[in-house]
Design a protein around this motif. Structure first.
Motif, PDB file in Angstrom:
ATOM      1  N   ARG A  90       9.118 -40.101  37.598  1.00 36.78           N
ATOM      2  CA  ARG A  90       9.445 -40.724  36.690  1.00 36.78           C
ATOM      3  C   ARG A  90       8.617 -42.197  36.680  1.00 36.78           C
ATOM      4  NH1 ARG A  90      11.342 -39.630  32.224  1.00 36.78           N
ATOM      5  NH2 ARG A  90      11.753 -41.559  30.072  1.00 36.78           N
ATOM      6  N   HIS A  92       6.815 -45.579  34.333  1.00 38.80           N
ATOM      7  CA  HIS A  92       7.399 -46.944  33.464  1.00 38.80           C
ATOM      8  C   HIS A  92       5.520 -47.034  33.127  1.00 38.80           C
ATOM      9  CE1 HIS A  92       8.429 -48.882  30.249  1.00 38.80           C
ATOM     10  NE2 HIS A  92       7.956 -50.489  30.639  1.00 38.80           N
ATOM     11  N   ASP A 107       6.954 -43.942  28.997  1.00 42.71           N
ATOM     12  CA  ASP A 107       7.197 -43.391  30.409  1.00 42.71           C
ATOM     13  C   ASP A 107       7.165 -42.007  30.468  1.00 42.71           C
ATOM     14  OD1 ASP A 107       9.167 -45.789  30.771  1.00 42.71           O
ATOM     15  OD2 ASP A 107      10.176 -45.398  29.072  1.00 42.71           O
TER      16      ASP A 107
END
Length: 158
Positions: A90, A92, A107
């Motif tokens: 993940r 950002h 994101d």
């Protein structure tokens, strides 16, 4: 008297050269470098492309982009797209920006072998003003783009 004449000629030449340089800069963006094939994504890695589409009415400043708070790329308004290979996970994606607005960051969950395309946009009027002297500061945004759209905008073969 002759040194005054020599100085005048010299100043005219310098002015002429400066004028040519200004005209050359106004001719438009430098031609984008041909996109060199980046090669396949390494096994166990993912790829994130960052790019901007040149617009002469927008800022010519560089856009710095962070992944999870660490500098990942610097994107030129008229230069070639850049990419980073990352571990799956993940991320950002956030641009360094002066103005704070909604929907500036994204994101994304990215898996092994996947590619994500992040288009960097600029709004130089979000932070602007002035009475006698006008000013504008860059407010950058990130949009995640579909591969077909991004590759066409970046001038990459599909």
């Amino acid at each position: 008297m002759s040194s005054s004449l020599g100085l005048t000629k010299w100043l005219r030449r310098i002015g002429g050269v400066a004028g040519l340089l200004v005209l050359a800069d106004c001719a438009g963006p430098p031609s984008q470098m041909a996109a060199v094939p980046a090669g396949p994504v390494s096994p166990g890695q993912a790829r994130i492309w960052f790019y901007r589409v040149y617009d002469p009415s927008l800022s010519r400043n560089l856009a710095n982009v962070d992944l999870n708070g660490a500098r990942a790329a610097t994107v030129s308004p008229s230069g070639p797209p850049v990419f980073v290979d990352v571990a799956p996970g993940r991320y950002h994606i956030s641009p360094e920006t002066v103005g704070i607005d909604t929907n500036q960051t994204r994101d994304v969950d990215i898996g092994s072998g996947q590619t994500v395309y992040a288009k960097i946009l600029d709004d130089p009027t979000w932070v602007s003003g002035g009475d006698r002297t006008n000013y504008q500061r860059d407010t950058f945004y990130v949009w995640l783009m579909p591969p077909q759209v991004a590759q066409a905008e970046m001038g990459m073969p599909m």
